[in-house]
Design a protein around this motif. Structure first.
Motif, mmCIF file in Angstrom:
data_model
loop_
_atom_site.group_PDB
_atom_site.id
_atom_site.type_symbol
_atom_site.label_atom_id
_atom_site.label_comp_id
_atom_site.label_asym_id
_atom_site.label_seq_id
_atom_site.Cartn_x
_atom_site.Cartn_y
_atom_site.Cartn_z
ATOM 1 N N UNK A 165 44.806 -10.617 -25.787
ATOM 2 C CA UNK A 165 44.302 -11.364 -26.980
ATOM 3 C C UNK A 165 44.970 -12.168 -27.470
ATOM 4 N N UNK A 166 45.856 -11.817 -27.508
ATOM 5 C CA UNK A 166 47.469 -12.413 -28.730
ATOM 6 C C UNK A 166 47.378 -13.336 -27.661
ATOM 7 N N UNK A 216 43.620 -4.004 -15.997
ATOM 8 C CA UNK A 216 43.642 -4.661 -17.369
ATOM 9 C C UNK A 216 42.627 -3.882 -18.241
ATOM 10 N N UNK A 217 41.726 -3.428 -18.444
ATOM 11 C CA UNK A 217 40.709 -3.018 -18.466
ATOM 12 C C UNK A 217 39.986 -1.450 -18.037
ATOM 13 N N UNK A 218 39.854 -0.410 -18.626
ATOM 14 C CA UNK A 218 38.558 0.540 -18.364
ATOM 15 C C UNK A 218 37.733 0.549 -18.096
ATOM 16 N N UNK A 219 36.900 -0.366 -19.515
ATOM 17 C CA UNK A 219 35.737 -0.333 -19.758
ATOM 18 C C UNK A 219 35.231 -1.718 -19.721
ATOM 19 N N UNK A 220 33.907 -1.828 -19.510
ATOM 20 C CA UNK A 220 33.318 -3.363 -19.029
ATOM 21 C C UNK A 220 33.506 -4.340 -20.168
ATOM 22 N N UNK A 221 33.218 -3.445 -21.173
ATOM 23 C CA UNK A 221 33.313 -4.473 -22.479
ATOM 24 C C UNK A 221 34.371 -5.149 -22.678
ATOM 25 N N UNK A 222 35.355 -4.084 -22.854
ATOM 26 C CA UNK A 222 37.116 -4.589 -23.181
ATOM 27 C C UNK A 222 37.031 -6.214 -21.523
ATOM 28 N N UNK A 223 36.833 -5.228 -20.815
ATOM 29 C CA UNK A 223 37.457 -7.147 -19.444
ATOM 30 C C UNK A 223 36.031 -8.056 -19.699
ATOM 31 N N UNK A 224 35.241 -7.641 -20.297
ATOM 32 C CA UNK A 224 34.147 -9.032 -20.788
ATOM 33 C C UNK A 224 34.743 -9.764 -21.941
ATOM 34 N N UNK A 268 38.119 -9.783 -22.636
ATOM 35 C CA UNK A 268 39.462 -11.192 -22.269
ATOM 36 C C UNK A 268 39.272 -11.632 -21.460
ATOM 37 N N UNK A 269 37.758 -11.785 -20.221
ATOM 38 C CA UNK A 269 37.786 -12.604 -19.555
ATOM 39 C C UNK A 269 36.377 -14.054 -20.474
ATOM 40 N N UNK A 270 36.025 -13.728 -21.697
ATOM 41 C CA UNK A 270 35.261 -14.948 -22.074
ATOM 42 C C UNK A 270 35.636 -15.142 -22.875
ATOM 43 N N UNK A 271 37.276 -14.714 -23.892
ATOM 44 C CA UNK A 271 37.956 -15.194 -24.461
ATOM 45 C C UNK A 271 39.244 -16.363 -23.822
ATOM 46 N N UNK A 315 38.200 -18.073 -20.973
ATOM 47 C CA UNK A 315 37.452 -18.709 -20.744
ATOM 48 C C UNK A 315 37.374 -19.352 -21.643
ATOM 49 N N UNK A 316 37.067 -19.407 -22.870
ATOM 50 C CA UNK A 316 36.635 -20.395 -24.230
ATOM 51 C C UNK A 316 37.919 -20.822 -23.922
ATOM 52 N N UNK A 317 38.937 -20.154 -24.047
ATOM 53 C CA UNK A 317 40.409 -21.041 -24.021
ATOM 54 C C UNK A 317 40.813 -22.047 -23.174
ATOM 55 N N UNK A 318 40.063 -21.975 -22.393
ATOM 56 C CA UNK A 318 40.456 -23.040 -20.722
ATOM 57 C C UNK A 318 41.604 -21.750 -20.074
ATOM 58 N N UNK A 319 41.855 -20.793 -20.498
ATOM 59 C CA UNK A 319 43.357 -20.122 -19.513
ATOM 60 C C UNK A 319 43.304 -19.577 -18.283
ATOM 61 N N UNK A 320 44.379 -19.220 -17.592
ATOM 62 C CA UNK A 320 43.802 -18.299 -16.116
ATOM 63 C C UNK A 320 44.189 -16.515 -16.589
ATOM 64 N N UNK A 321 43.342 -15.722 -16.704
ATOM 65 C CA UNK A 321 43.667 -14.072 -16.901
ATOM 66 C C UNK A 321 43.649 -13.990 -15.556
ATOM 67 N N UNK A 322 44.638 -13.125 -14.630
ATOM 68 C CA UNK A 322 44.575 -12.181 -13.677
ATOM 69 C C UNK A 322 45.106 -11.289 -14.166
ATOM 70 N N UNK A 323 44.544 -9.954 -13.492
ATOM 71 C CA UNK A 323 45.040 -8.243 -13.298
ATOM 72 C C UNK A 323 46.061 -8.356 -12.408
ATOM 73 N N UNK A 324 47.233 -7.748 -12.176
ATOM 74 C CA UNK A 324 48.285 -7.588 -11.383
ATOM 75 C C UNK A 324 47.618 -6.983 -10.574
ATOM 76 N N UNK A 325 46.627 -6.922 -9.674
ATOM 77 C CA UNK A 325 46.328 -5.680 -8.550
ATOM 78 C C UNK A 325 47.256 -5.813 -7.331
ATOM 79 N N UNK A 326 48.624 -6.152 -7.846
ATOM 80 C CA UNK A 326 49.380 -6.213 -6.873
ATOM 81 C C UNK A 326 49.563 -5.685 -5.037
ATOM 82 N N UNK A 327 48.983 -4.470 -5.482
ATOM 83 C CA UNK A 327 48.777 -3.598 -4.373
ATOM 84 C C UNK A 327 47.928 -4.533 -2.818
#
Length: 362
Positions: free
Chosen positions: A83-84, A98-106, A108-111, A113-125
């Motif tokens: 968020x920072x 990225x998060x272990x609760x649905x509320x936290x994930x939402x 983070x992604x809502x912010x 979207x609001x800021x027009x920025x990319x947020x991606x989880x590093x699911x490298x496997x």
């Protein structure tokens, strides 16, 4: 040229994120690092030729104004620093989960979207030859409605004896959060991000004093010389989890995952559709009574134990340049988060947990 800052100066930052960005030196420049430990931040920066280091994340983000921030801190702090970074106008690549609760994930992604920025989880496997080949097959061939899937991720003796993986207050969970999340993500991705209905899980702590060697405990490379000593009395997370996930289409996903178990080491995924089934990592395809075939799996272009991080950071620059779509989508990551939340709640309360129950609370 994208300006990068790294938040967290531990093993995953030094072994995976830093060298991945430097593979693309024409596209990324690493400007600064942050860590709550000034000694660790300074040592990391000087060792790796990074111009600036900070112990105040807001100050770093304000002064450096990065285009991209890698979040490499323990799970508890993923949301805070994501968020920072988004508030300061950066795109974010955050370590899993990225998060272990649905509320936290939402949130983070809502912010994002609001800021027009990319947020991606590093699911490298996702970036393994067998899984990429399986995904291509599933997307181009008619395997029929998938009615069953299963995954197993077992370390015979591989409890992390470094860092804070074993402490719930910092890591938010144990084997499920650490290695199980990669398997959940892979299955969700391979199955096309299906709608989830409910989940059941049992979790336990059975082998906390039986640590195993460095490799089996997840140490591949990098600087862990400043690791804190492992105290088994601090361990309050699961080393084993098993259960099932029910899907809206009637399908079920069964699983087991462990840091330590009296079972063979394995990393397996099996998917059964009405027309074909797939077994990984062997890449076997089974169709009716026909002889099994094997998928053609292409080697990754990068020879590294963290090749997945290189691939995902390559995808990141291509997304920012408008050349590709994000390889890990927000909907997939939110689905992973809600599955984790349901599994942990189910294990703690000894009952089946419904998706609607989680979303209503969010």
């Amino acid at each position: 040229m994208f300006k990068v800052c790294i938040i967290g100066c531990g093993m995953i930052a030094e072994s995976a994120h830093l060298p991945a960005y430097r593979r693309f030196s024409d596209d990324y420049t690493i400007a600064a690092v942050f860590d709550v430990s000034g000694e660790r931040a300074e040592s990391f920066a000087k060792k790796n030729g990074i111009p600036n280091w900070y112990t105040d994340a807001d100050r770093m983000l304000e002064e450096e104004k990065p285009d991209v921030v890698s979040i490499c801190v323990p799970n508890k702090f993923h949301k805070e620093y994501t968020l920072k970074a988004l508030v300061h106008g950066a795109n974010v690549l955050c370590e899993k989960p990225l998060a272990v609760t649905y509320r936290d994930a939402c949130e983070m992604f809502d912010l994002a979207k609001e800021k027009g920025k990319l947020l991606m989880a590093c699911q490298s496997m996702r970036f393994t030859p067998d899984r990429l080949a399986a995904k291509k097959y599933i997307d181009t061939q008619d395997i029929g409605d998938v009615y069953y899937a299963e995954f197993s991720r077992i370390r015979r003796r591989g409890i992390p004896y470094w860092g804070t993986f074993h402490m719930k207050d910092i890591s938010l969970g144990g084997a499920m959060c650490d290695i199980g999340v990669h398997m959940i993500d892979a299955v969700v991705w391979l199955m096309g991000c299906p709608d989830v209905v409910s989940a059941n899980a049992v979790m336990g702590q059975n082998h906390k004093c039986e640590l195993g060697d460095a490799v089996s405990s997840g140490i591949l490379t990098g600087n862990i010389s400043n690791r804190r000593a492992f105290d088994p009395d601090e361990m309050d997370v699961e080393d084993f989890a098993a259960g099932s996930i029910k899907l809206k289409n009637g399908a079920v996903i069964n699983f087991k995952t462990a840091w330590a178990a009296n079972l063979p080491e394995c990393t397996e995924i099996r998917i059964s559709g009405k027309n074909a089934g797939i077994i990984l990592p062997e890449g076997k395809v089974l169709v009716g009574n026909s002889p099994e075939t094997v998928l053609e799996a292409k080697k990754l272009p990068y020879d590294s134990p963290f090749a997945g991080h290189i691939c995902i950071i390559e995808n990141l620059k291509n997304v920012l340049c408008g050349k590709e779509a994000p390889f890990v989508t927000s909907q997939e990551t939110k689905t992973v988060a809600v599955i984790l939340e349901m599994l942990y709640l189910s294990a703690s309360e000894g009952r089946e947990v419904c998706f609607k129950e989680i979303t209503d609370r969010a």
